[in-house]
Motif scaffolding. Structure first.
Motif, short mmCIF file in Angstrom:
data_model
loop_
_atom_site.label_atom_id
_atom_site.label_comp_id
_atom_site.label_asym_id
_atom_site.label_seq_id
_atom_site.Cartn_x
_atom_site.Cartn_y
_atom_site.Cartn_z
N LYS A 35 1.18 -1.25 -0.14
CA LYS A 35 -0.02 0.32 -0.10
C LYS A 35 0.63 1.05 0.31
CE LYS A 35 -3.78 2.11 2.60
NZ LYS A 35 -4.71 2.79 2.40
N GLY A 36 0.63 2.48 -1.06
CA GLY A 36 0.86 3.47 -0.91
C GLY A 36 2.56 3.71 -1.63
N GLU A 37 2.83 2.61 -2.22
CA GLU A 37 4.48 2.34 -2.71
C GLU A 37 3.74 3.18 -4.32
OE1 GLU A 37 7.71 -1.27 -2.20
OE2 GLU A 37 5.31 -2.20 -2.88
N VAL A 38 5.34 3.41 -4.71
CA VAL A 38 5.50 3.93 -5.76
C VAL A 38 7.09 2.99 -6.45
CG1 VAL A 38 5.90 6.18 -7.57
CG2 VAL A 38 5.21 6.26 -5.32
N VAL A 39 6.20 2.18 -7.62
CA VAL A 39 7.61 1.00 -8.23
C VAL A 39 7.58 2.11 -9.38
CG1 VAL A 39 8.00 -0.81 -8.32
CG2 VAL A 39 6.84 -0.03 -5.92
N ILE A 40 9.14 1.76 -10.03
CA ILE A 40 9.19 1.73 -11.37
C ILE A 40 9.46 0.80 -11.88
CG2 ILE A 40 10.65 3.04 -12.28
CD1 ILE A 40 10.47 5.28 -11.23
N LEU A 41 8.89 0.17 -12.56
CA LEU A 41 8.95 -1.37 -13.70
C LEU A 41 9.94 -0.44 -15.02
CD1 LEU A 41 9.23 -4.57 -14.46
CD2 LEU A 41 6.93 -3.66 -15.41
N LYS A 42 11.42 -1.08 -15.27
CA LYS A 42 12.17 -0.74 -16.43
C LYS A 42 12.91 -2.30 -16.87
CE LYS A 42 16.86 0.90 -14.65
NZ LYS A 42 17.66 0.38 -14.54
N GLY A 43 13.26 -2.23 -18.01
CA GLY A 43 13.70 -3.40 -18.62
C GLY A 43 13.96 -3.18 -19.80
N PRO A 44 14.08 -3.55 -20.83
CA PRO A 44 14.46 -3.55 -22.33
C PRO A 44 13.78 -3.10 -23.02
CG PRO A 44 16.35 -4.94 -21.80
CD PRO A 44 15.18 -4.99 -20.84
N SER A 45 13.50 -3.23 -23.82
CA SER A 45 12.33 -3.22 -25.05
C SER A 45 11.86 -4.16 -25.53
CB SER A 45 11.51 -2.59 -26.39
OG SER A 45 11.27 -2.40 -27.34
N GLY A 46 10.82 -4.86 -25.47
CA GLY A 46 10.56 -6.60 -25.02
C GLY A 46 11.29 -7.16 -23.99
N SER A 47 11.18 -6.54 -22.99
CA SER A 47 10.85 -7.62 -21.95
C SER A 47 10.29 -8.16 -21.36
CB SER A 47 12.67 -6.92 -20.65
OG SER A 47 11.75 -5.35 -20.65
N GLY A 48 8.83 -7.62 -21.50
CA GLY A 48 7.62 -8.31 -21.05
C GLY A 48 7.09 -7.05 -19.35
N LYS A 49 7.70 -5.65 -19.66
CA LYS A 49 7.03 -4.54 -19.21
C LYS A 49 5.51 -4.45 -19.06
CE LYS A 49 9.57 -1.28 -20.44
NZ LYS A 49 10.51 -1.86 -21.31
N THR A 50 4.99 -4.41 -20.48
CA THR A 50 3.52 -4.07 -20.95
C THR A 50 2.87 -5.39 -20.09
OG1 THR A 50 4.24 -2.62 -22.50
CG2 THR A 50 1.83 -3.24 -22.24
N THR A 51 3.00 -6.58 -20.70
CA THR A 51 2.34 -7.78 -20.67
C THR A 51 2.12 -7.58 -18.99
OG1 THR A 51 3.65 -9.28 -22.60
CG2 THR A 51 2.76 -10.53 -20.68
N LEU A 52 3.48 -7.71 -18.31
CA LEU A 52 3.44 -8.22 -16.84
C LEU A 52 1.91 -7.07 -16.01
CD1 LEU A 52 4.31 -9.25 -13.63
CD2 LEU A 52 5.92 -8.05 -13.68
N LEU A 53 2.25 -5.45 -16.21
CA LEU A 53 1.55 -4.17 -16.83
C LEU A 53 -0.17 -4.86 -16.92
CD1 LEU A 53 1.59 -1.04 -16.54
CD2 LEU A 53 0.22 -1.02 -17.86
N THR A 54 0.05 -5.29 -18.26
CA THR A 54 -1.68 -5.56 -17.86
C THR A 54 -2.00 -7.07 -17.06
OG1 THR A 54 -0.99 -6.66 -20.16
CG2 THR A 54 -1.46 -4.55 -20.47
N LEU A 55 -1.40 -7.55 -17.45
CA LEU A 55 -1.73 -8.89 -15.87
C LEU A 55 -1.74 -8.16 -14.73
CD1 LEU A 55 0.32 -11.81 -17.12
CD2 LEU A 55 -1.21 -11.62 -17.71
#
Ligand SMILES: Nc1ncnc2c1ncn2[C@@H]1O[C@H](COP(=O)(O)OP(=O)(O)OP(=O)(O)O)[C@@H](O)[C@H]1O
Length: 230
Positions: A35-55
């Motif tokens: 609760k209340g955390e601000v987390v940044i998810l980074k990584g190279p293009s195609g590493s799966g960030k958007t997939t993880l976010l949409t899940l």
């Protein structure tokens, strides 16, 4: 900070495609956001960030492992559970997705209309108030075409936060902004999040905003490789 878990992921794997084209995109992800955390998810293009976010955002059906959002298990959950979970989430995307035919306050109000129970007057008042908070009190009647990139992104933030969501997911929210506007936009999200006690996950390539997170996590080829507590 309160360490109540908001998202709990255990051994999450994800595949795209079928048969010979089946390809694993996420590998054995374990992650907890509190609760209340601000987390940044980074990584190279195609590493799966958007997939993880949409899940995590209940926008894609998880296939295996465990993915709990606000205590609700989404692996094997019914459609209704996804709809219910999404009501607690605000989404901010790179292309702010404002409707050009609506003014700033009407764009914000649209988000309230999805939730029943408010009178038209209350909805307008809430929309005007949040636009004031994001510094656009003098622009409430402007159409998106007459706002700058940073201002449009602030309208998108107001729209995502007007319902006081428990979680906000932002996919590249600063990509189209100059350095100063990008920093301002994230600072604003961070302030509002702390005030409303909401958890924010920002997917970004933008190294200029890394210092604004409580925690940075990194994906590489579908695996979480690093975690930095700031
Ligand atoms: N619907 C889909 N069907 C098949 N493969 C997909 C699909 N969506 C994404 N992929 C593949 O999954 C991998 C991860 O994509 P994803 O968009 O999650 O990465 P990303 O880290 O967000 O990339 P970027 O930073 O470029 O947005 C990529 O190889 C991509 O081609």
């Amino acid at each position: 900070m309160n360490h109540e878990p908001i998202i709990e992921i255990k051994q999450l794997n994800h595949y795209f495609g079928k048969g010979e084209l089946r390809k694993q995109i996420l590998f054995d992800i374990n992650l907890t956001l509190t609760k209340g955390e601000v987390v940044i998810l980074k990584g190279p293009s195609g590493s799966g960030k958007t997939t993880l976010l949409t899940l995590m955002g209940g926008l894609r059906v998880p296939q295996m492992g465990s993915l709990k959002v606000l205590g609700q298990e989404l692996v094997g959950a019914k459609k209704q559970s996804f709809v219910k979970i999404r009501r607690n989430i605000g989404y901010i995307f790179q292309a702010h997705n404002l409707l050009e035919c609506l003014t700033a306050w009407e764009n914000v109000q649209m988000s309230l209309e999805l939730h029943q129970g408010y009178s038209p007057q209350t909805m307008k008042q809430k929309s005007l108030e949040i636009l004031e908070v994001v510094g656009l009190g003098s622009r409430v009647n402007y159409y998106p075409q007459n706002l700058s990139g940073g201002q449009k992104q602030r309208v998108a933030i107001a729209r995502a936060l007007v319902n006081h969501p428990k979680i906000v997911f932002a996919d590249e929210p600063t990509a189209s902004l100059d350095s100063k506007s990008g920093h301002d936009v994230v600072e604003l999200m961070q302030k509002l999040a702390k005030k409303q006690g909401c958890t924010i996950l920002i997917v970004t390539h933008d190294n200029r905003i890394l210092d604004m997170a409580d925690r940075i996590i990194e994906l590489n080829d579908g695996s979480l490789v690093a975690e930095v507590v700031i």
